[in-house]
Scaffold this active site. Structure first.
Site, PDB file in Angstrom:
ATOM      1  N   LYS A 120       0.832  -1.209   0.000  1.00  0.00           N
ATOM      2  CA  LYS A 120       0.000   0.000   0.000  1.00  0.00           C
ATOM      3  C   LYS A 120       0.864   1.256   0.000  1.00  0.00           C
ATOM      4  O   LYS A 120       1.904   1.326   0.657  1.00  0.00           O
ATOM      5  CB  LYS A 120      -0.919   0.006   1.227  1.00  0.00           C
ATOM      6  CG  LYS A 120      -1.827   1.226   1.327  1.00  0.00           C
ATOM      7  CD  LYS A 120      -2.613   1.225   2.607  1.00  0.00           C
ATOM      8  CE  LYS A 120      -3.408   2.513   2.787  1.00  0.00           C
ATOM      9  NZ  LYS A 120      -2.563   3.701   2.880  1.00  0.00           N
TER      10      LYS A 120
ATOM     11  N   LEU B 186      -5.324  -0.307   6.994  1.00  0.00           N
ATOM     12  CA  LEU B 186      -4.199   0.587   7.223  1.00  0.00           C
ATOM     13  C   LEU B 186      -4.690   2.019   7.073  1.00  0.00           C
ATOM     14  O   LEU B 186      -5.572   2.303   6.248  1.00  0.00           O
ATOM     15  CB  LEU B 186      -3.052   0.323   6.235  1.00  0.00           C
ATOM     16  CG  LEU B 186      -2.258  -0.975   6.421  1.00  0.00           C
ATOM     17  CD1 LEU B 186      -1.217  -1.115   5.327  1.00  0.00           C
ATOM     18  CD2 LEU B 186      -1.588  -1.020   7.789  1.00  0.00           C
ATOM     19  N   ASP B 187      -4.118   2.920   7.872  1.00  0.00           N
ATOM     20  CA  ASP B 187      -4.539   4.316   7.825  1.00  0.00           C
ATOM     21  C   ASP B 187      -4.215   4.933   6.467  1.00  0.00           C
ATOM     22  O   ASP B 187      -3.452   4.389   5.667  1.00  0.00           O
ATOM     23  CB  ASP B 187      -3.852   5.125   8.933  1.00  0.00           C
ATOM     24  CG  ASP B 187      -4.198   4.599  10.323  1.00  0.00           C
ATOM     25  OD1 ASP B 187      -5.287   4.014  10.458  1.00  0.00           O
ATOM     26  OD2 ASP B 187      -3.373   4.767  11.236  1.00  0.00           O
ATOM     27  N   PHE B 188      -4.785   6.125   6.255  1.00  0.00           N
ATOM     28  CA  PHE B 188      -4.626   6.834   4.988  1.00  0.00           C
ATOM     29  C   PHE B 188      -3.156   7.089   4.671  1.00  0.00           C
ATOM     30  O   PHE B 188      -2.724   6.962   3.524  1.00  0.00           O
ATOM     31  CB  PHE B 188      -5.415   8.150   5.049  1.00  0.00           C
ATOM     32  CG  PHE B 188      -5.422   8.920   3.767  1.00  0.00           C
ATOM     33  CD1 PHE B 188      -6.179   8.497   2.683  1.00  0.00           C
ATOM     34  CD2 PHE B 188      -4.685  10.080   3.630  1.00  0.00           C
ATOM     35  CE1 PHE B 188      -6.194   9.208   1.491  1.00  0.00           C
ATOM     36  CE2 PHE B 188      -4.697  10.800   2.450  1.00  0.00           C
ATOM     37  CZ  PHE B 188      -5.453  10.367   1.384  1.00  0.00           C
TER      38      PHE B 188
END
Length: 418
Positions: A238, A273-275
């Site tokens: 990511k 998962l966070d931004f």
């Protein structure tokens, strides 16, 4: 006795050629061109003077100068019609064929070659607000091919299917979501609105369906998909600025926009998962595998590489492993390692067994230390490959999936073992 064929006298040949030239000149003159002057033979008289004899080669050169330019032959064909330009006719036929093909493509909805090239380069993803955004698909990580024996075993695993009698009944909203019609919450709203029927009867929330049942939404029959084949798992690196969500009201890029579509099922994200967090993100087609890896009761480890501004003291590191109080309860690291750093930046590797929202960042902020970079490098038995670049994905082979399902206590089809 050898015989010799008699030859025509040279003057007779010249006179015959002169007659042919005269006839050609007369025909050219009738078309509007000036008539060529007849070639004088050594025996023709003009006034009182007599011309010198002309050789055969010189006479041929003179004829060539005086012959009309027909473009094809020195002697024009008689009784034939002048042809048009064949190139113009061919161009007209090609233009008509292209027009017919374009019309047929428009009727059938087939893309033109230019549109196909543009689609392969950039994929336009449409959302509920009818607004499109250009999103590049994730690239597949290059990998080496296995041995012949391994490839043969993978083919056997790939061809395995469950019989319909071996598939257990499941909740309606779960099956509809698995079939790619929307999220479970969306399907629950559709069911509560009494828009779904099973065998002609209006379905209720929580009812179950089995293979062979006729399910309709708004009167239209739905093709249900069942987990009757081998589980699929992919590892995605990511990037920052990507949401782990299927839809975003603000129209931002999601990780599902990056992935290739699965036609037999749908991708399920294993955790979030966070931004602004990067690193390993797992996807699977098995909801049971995703539940086994994300539910707190299974205590699956997640390892992160954390870069912070500042440095923890030994007492603070010990407190983080024992537990700190956050707004939503107590949290602690299973393990924390100091990996050094330069200047104001310092690196730590931490291991945690749950995945609450921004939990790692909030634990460091508890000591007024800001996290500048957060990367997940391991989830359970899966580690982020060094060759997997940001924005790329890697799909596990059949043998790797077999090891993963065995580790999770599931069958190769993603079912719980008895």
């Amino acid at each position: 006795m050898k015989t010799v064929k008699a030859r025509r006298p040279q003057p007779a040949i010249r006179e015959g050629r002169a007659a042919d030239q005269q006839r050609s000149a007369n025909k050219a003159g009738s078309r509007g061109k000036p008539a060529a002057q007849p070639l004088q033979t050594p025996f023709a008289k003009t006034g009182a003077t007599k011309k010198k004899p002309v050789s055969a080669s010189e006479a041929a050169r003179n004829r060539a100068k005086n012959l009309p330019d027909t473009g094809r032959s020195s002697t024009p064909a008689t009784g034939t019609r002048k042809r048009g330009n064949s190139t113009v006719g061919m161009s007209r036929m090609i233009a008509q064929a292209i027009a017919k093909t374009t019309g047929a493509r428009e009727v059938q909805g087939i893309k033109t070659p230019a549109e196909v090239v543009e689609t392969t380069q950039t994929t336009v993803v449409h959302h509920g607000d009818k607004s499109g955004k250009n999103v590049k698909r994730a690239k597949r990580m290059k990998q080496r091919q296995g041995s012949q024996q391994e490839l043969a075993f993978q083919q056997i695993l790939r061809e395995k299917r469950l019989a319909s009698t071996e598939i257990e009944d499941d909740r309606l909203q779960k099956v509809l979501a698995y079939s790619g019609l929307g999220s479970r919450r969306d399907m629950e709203e559709v069911i509560e609105a009494e828009r779904v029927t099973i065998g002609g009867r209006i379905a209720t929330l929580g009812c179950k369906v089995s293979p062979g049942d006729e399910v309709r939404i708004d009167g239209k029959r739905v093709a249900l998909k069942w987990p009757d084949r081998m589980v699929r798992i992919i590892m995605y690196h990511k990037q920052e600025g990507e949401l782990v969500s299927r839809d975003d009201p603000e129209g931002r890029v999601t990780v599902f926009d990056r992935l290739r579509r699965v036609y037999s099922s749908k991708w399920i994200a294993i955790g979030r998962l966070d931004f602004n967090t990067t690193g390993l993100l797992l996807f699977t087609t098995s909801g049971e595998l995703a539940n086994r890896m994300t539910h707190p009761s299974f205590q699956v480890e997640r390892e992160y590489a954390v870069r912070v501004h500042g440095q923890l003291t030994p007492e603070q590191m010990k407190e983080l492993t024992q537990g700190v109080k956050l707004d939503d309860g107590e949290a602690h690291f299973t393990r924390i390692e100091d990996r050094g750093g330069e200047g104001s930046n310092h690196w730590y590797h931490v291991v945690i067994k749950e995945g609450r929202n921004r939990e790692v960042r909030r634990m460091f902020e508890h000591f007024n230390i800001m996290v500048s970079r957060l990367t997940r490098i391991r989830f359970g038995m899966f580690s982020l490959p060094g060759r997997l670049k940001r924005g790329e994905f890697y799909e596990l082979s059949e043998t790797e999936v077999l090891a993963a399902t065995k580790w999770a206590g599931l069958t190769i089809m993603g079912q719980v073992k008895d």
